[in-house]
Design an enzyme around this catalytic site. Structure first.
Site, mmCIF file in Angstrom:
data_model
loop_
_atom_site.group_PDB
_atom_site.id
_atom_site.type_symbol
_atom_site.label_atom_id
_atom_site.label_comp_id
_atom_site.label_asym_id
_atom_site.label_seq_id
_atom_site.Cartn_x
_atom_site.Cartn_y
_atom_site.Cartn_z
ATOM 1 N N HIS A 1 38.504 -58.283 -22.142
ATOM 2 C CA HIS A 1 37.631 -59.281 -22.756
ATOM 3 C C HIS A 1 37.377 -58.938 -24.224
ATOM 4 O O HIS A 1 37.537 -59.792 -25.117
ATOM 5 C CB HIS A 1 36.302 -59.339 -21.994
ATOM 6 C CG HIS A 1 35.318 -60.312 -22.570
ATOM 7 N ND1 HIS A 1 35.198 -61.598 -22.105
ATOM 8 C CD2 HIS A 1 34.406 -60.195 -23.570
ATOM 9 C CE1 HIS A 1 34.261 -62.229 -22.794
ATOM 10 N NE2 HIS A 1 33.766 -61.393 -23.691
ATOM 11 N N GLU A 2 36.979 -57.703 -24.473
ATOM 12 C CA GLU A 2 36.680 -57.307 -25.853
ATOM 13 C C GLU A 2 37.948 -57.250 -26.706
ATOM 14 O O GLU A 2 37.898 -57.521 -27.904
ATOM 15 C CB GLU A 2 35.966 -55.955 -25.875
ATOM 16 C CG GLU A 2 34.631 -55.938 -25.127
ATOM 17 C CD GLU A 2 33.649 -56.973 -25.648
ATOM 18 O OE1 GLU A 2 33.738 -57.355 -26.837
ATOM 19 O OE2 GLU A 2 32.791 -57.416 -24.853
ATOM 20 N N HIS A 9 38.465 -60.609 -28.239
ATOM 21 C CA HIS A 9 37.654 -60.780 -29.451
ATOM 22 C C HIS A 9 38.264 -60.002 -30.621
ATOM 23 O O HIS A 9 38.356 -60.515 -31.743
ATOM 24 C CB HIS A 9 36.231 -60.264 -29.208
ATOM 25 C CG HIS A 9 35.408 -61.106 -28.285
ATOM 26 N ND1 HIS A 9 35.347 -62.475 -28.373
ATOM 27 C CD2 HIS A 9 34.597 -60.750 -27.234
ATOM 28 C CE1 HIS A 9 34.528 -62.941 -27.436
ATOM 29 N NE2 HIS A 9 34.075 -61.918 -26.724
#
Length: 377
Positions: free
Chosen positions: A29-30, A33
């Site tokens: 997920h990170e 980003h």
């Protein structure tokens, strides 16, 4: 000694599988980003797996601090111009930057760049799920069964509607069914909802109306859940059980389809909770995830990875909810900014974030209550 053995079993059988699953999901997920931010030219100060004190880390050549922290229940990417891990803008610092320096901060980036960077986290979760399912299908194939009835339970919805052993289910509510799992998937999220099942018997088609009964079932680990059932069973001989093998492209398609089933199933479940057709006791938190991780670990790596895929989709969906603090809340603000031609004021955002945090805390408390007390009744 017995206490030590229990503690060791808890660590190796539950905690470690849970941390493996959670770390994988958080990292991907990170990373979404991070990669989107880098692509958009936004400077990144830190990439953290976990919160709290740093356990280990290093600085890369771009000036980003990569670190592993002591509390392994999340993570964050901190961009230039952020005050904290929650991406709160540091307005004092931003005011002293040149236009060029400000353009490399998250707040100073173009609207579309901010939107892409924020959306990339949940998107990465969906990509992870599709990748896991694809690899699993390509490696192991998939067991399927034809939607042919071998047995009809007494006093069931199917029995009342007139379904007989040997009937082939062709469609439900006009949607074609190709496998027995298609039937189970469609019916399970529609307890007490009238449906029309089209069957083929002796070469002729018939439409049979029935209402799936809300029934409590238990899985192989004793976990209970309420689902809709119509009371039909297949078996290896009648259903022609077989393993379907997929090539790489087919496996990706099936992985995407499986991820989509999780998305639609989640929304169907939430709709049933709102309408009162299902209980909200399936909404779980970290304790339930840890328990499920330990249970899946006993079935092997493939089962644990499939759990990670399911959770990855769920976390991606949760983050897209239009709640301030979550990625979906940020995207909501960007949509408002695009319509207004200017960003939402800092004071309004601060109030909205506090409300969003309160909602998240309430959900966390509710999920934890379900994890600890929800199944006792």
């Amino acid at each position: 000694m017995e206490l030590l053995q229990q503690a060791f079993g808890l660590v190796t059988g539950t905690i470690i599988p849970f941390l493996v699953v959670l770390t994988l999901i958080v990292f991907i997920h990170e990373m979404g980003h991070y990669l989107a931010g880098r692509w958009c030219g936004i400077g990144i100060t830190a990439f953290s797996v976990g919160f709290g004190p740093e356990i280990a880390g290093f600085n890369d050549r771009h000036g980003t601090r990569w670190k592993l922290c002591a509390i392994p229940l999340g993570g964050y990417v901190k961009f230039h111009g952020d005050e904290d891990a929650a991406s709160t803008p540091d307005y004092d610092k931003l005011g002293g930057l040149t236009d060029e320096e400000r353009s490399r901060t998250f707040l100073g980036a173009a609207l579309w760049k901010r939107a892409v960077t924020v959306a990339a986290g949940p998107i990465a979760n969906f990509v992870l799920a599709i990748a896991i399912f694809s690899v699993t299908f390509a490696t192991y194939g998939r067991q399927v069964a034809d939607p042919v009835v071998a047995e009809v339970r007494e006093s069931s919805a199917a029995a009342a509607a007139g379904i007989l052993p040997g009937d082939l289910l062709v469609s439900i509510d006009g949607a074609p069914v190709r496998t027995f799992d298609d039937v189970r998937r469609y019916v399970s999220v529609r307890p007490e909802v009238p449906i029309v099942v089209t069957i083929r018997r002796d070469g002729e088609s018939q439409d049979l109306r029935m209402v799936p009964q809300r029934t409590e079932l238990s899985d192989q680990f004793g976990n209970k859940m309420e689902v809709g059932v119509i009371g039909i069973v297949t078996n290896e001989a009648t259903g022609n059980f077989r393993v379907v093998e997929y090539g790489p492209l087919q496996a990706i398609g099936q992985g995407a389809l499986q991820s989509w089933y999780i998305v639609t199933g989640t929304f169907d479940y939430l709709a049933n909770v709102v309408t009162g057709r299902m209980k909200a006791d399936q909404i779980g938190g970290p304790i339930r995830v840890a328990q499920a991780s330990g249970q899946m670990a006993t079935l092997g790596v493939a089962a644990l990875l499939q759990l990670a895929a399911v959770l990855s989709v769920s976390i991606g969906l949760l983050n897209l909810m239009p709640v301030p603090v979550l990625d979906g809340g940020h995207l909501m603000f960007y949509a408002v900014e695009a319509l207004r031609g200017r960003p939402v004021g800092p004071r309004t955002q601060e109030i909205a974030f506090r409300i969003g945090m309160a909602l998240i805390l309430m959900l966390t408390v509710f999920a934890t209550w379900n994890d600890t007390f929800g199944r006792l009744g």
